[in-house]
Design an enzyme around this catalytic site. Sequence first.
Site, mmCIF file in Angstrom:
data_model
loop_
_atom_site.group_PDB
_atom_site.id
_atom_site.type_symbol
_atom_site.label_atom_id
_atom_site.label_comp_id
_atom_site.label_asym_id
_atom_site.label_seq_id
_atom_site.Cartn_x
_atom_site.Cartn_y
_atom_site.Cartn_z
ATOM 1 C CG ASP A 61 -0.324 -0.201 2.537
ATOM 2 O OD1 ASP A 61 0.664 -0.957 2.617
ATOM 3 O OD2 ASP A 61 -0.790 0.403 3.515
ATOM 4 C CG HIS A 62 3.164 2.389 2.630
ATOM 5 N ND1 HIS A 62 3.066 3.553 3.349
ATOM 6 C CD2 HIS A 62 2.371 1.488 3.250
ATOM 7 C CE1 HIS A 62 2.256 3.362 4.376
ATOM 8 N NE2 HIS A 62 1.819 2.106 4.350
HETATM 9 ZN ZN ZN Z 1 0.397 0.961 5.406
HETATM 10 ZN ZN ZN Z 2 2.844 -1.328 6.611
#
Ligand code: ZN
Ligand code: ZN
Length: 332
Positions: A61-62
């Site tokens: 998610d990053h």
């Molecule tokens: Zn995250």
């Molecule tokens: Zn994380």
Amino acid sequence: MAIRFRVLGAAGRDNALHVEIDSGHAVRRLLFDCGEGCLADLSPADVMAIDHVFFSHFHMDHIAGFDGFFRMNFARDGDNNRIWGPPGTGKILHHRFRSYLWNLHENLGSTWRVSDIGETEIKTWRYELPEAFETAHEEPAIFRDGLLILDEEDFTVEAMELDHLTASMAYKVTEKTRWNIDSQRLAALGLRPGPWLKSFKDHNAMPDDAMVEGRRAGDLRAELLVPTPGDSVAYLTDFLLDETALAKLRPWISGCRHVVCESQYRAADLELAQKNYHMTAAQVATLASEAGVEDLVLFHVSSRYLREERAELLAEARGIFPAARFPEGWNE
Ligand SMILES: [Zn+2]
Ligand SMILES: [Zn+2]
């Protein structure tokens, strides 16, 4: 002179932070993490103007939006192709660079530098597009004393490693103090403004014991220069906010104007937060309150919550730190 920032991505979705440091004569642009779809919030020109990308860590998610960034910028030349992150960043980015087909790249020239931020040294690798990014060229490591990782003309960036069952880096951007001439004081001393003031403000150009306008420069500086403290913003995400982390973070972000902080869970889900090495809104608000920050922006909220629950999460934070808010544009 100002710092402008914007949380990218929607509530309950992947997020990132875009920061602009406007010194009045130049604008530098920094991106913190790059979740899926986040760059859609920026114009292509803004994406192409990003100077540095800082990763907290490499959970999907990053970094899921990195392709969009690299697609626009892979061939750009200049020295703004810089990527930073926790130990292991060089290796992970090398895989990303190599994960495309490169066969028409010979006439394109770009160099990318990727740094692993270690506790006592910063290791950097250089990757070249004409080589299809095949070789990781190791550059001399830079000794690191304290948290500073980047010292630019108008601002600094510091990084602090926190525990997310993997290293997760928190970052703080601080504008340097600006020294301005007190014009009333100048007139009272019978001095005229002019080009001499430029070198007068620069300690390298004019040492303290040099003479200027019949006086010692150091003495005149004490009388004429007025400090304007710089703006600051901290980016905190994905770590366990236990006593060890609190003890490190409190003094570090104390006096920081804006804090953009992950707030995955509601107070009732504290157990989940601890199990997953994340934070609750109440924990974050307590940190902001104890550190005495001015502005707290909550982001990276779990997708498990519906809109009403997110409103309750914000209310929990505001019960402790009234200035807590969601990013502009979340329409919550
Ligand atoms: Zn995250
Ligand atoms: Zn994380």
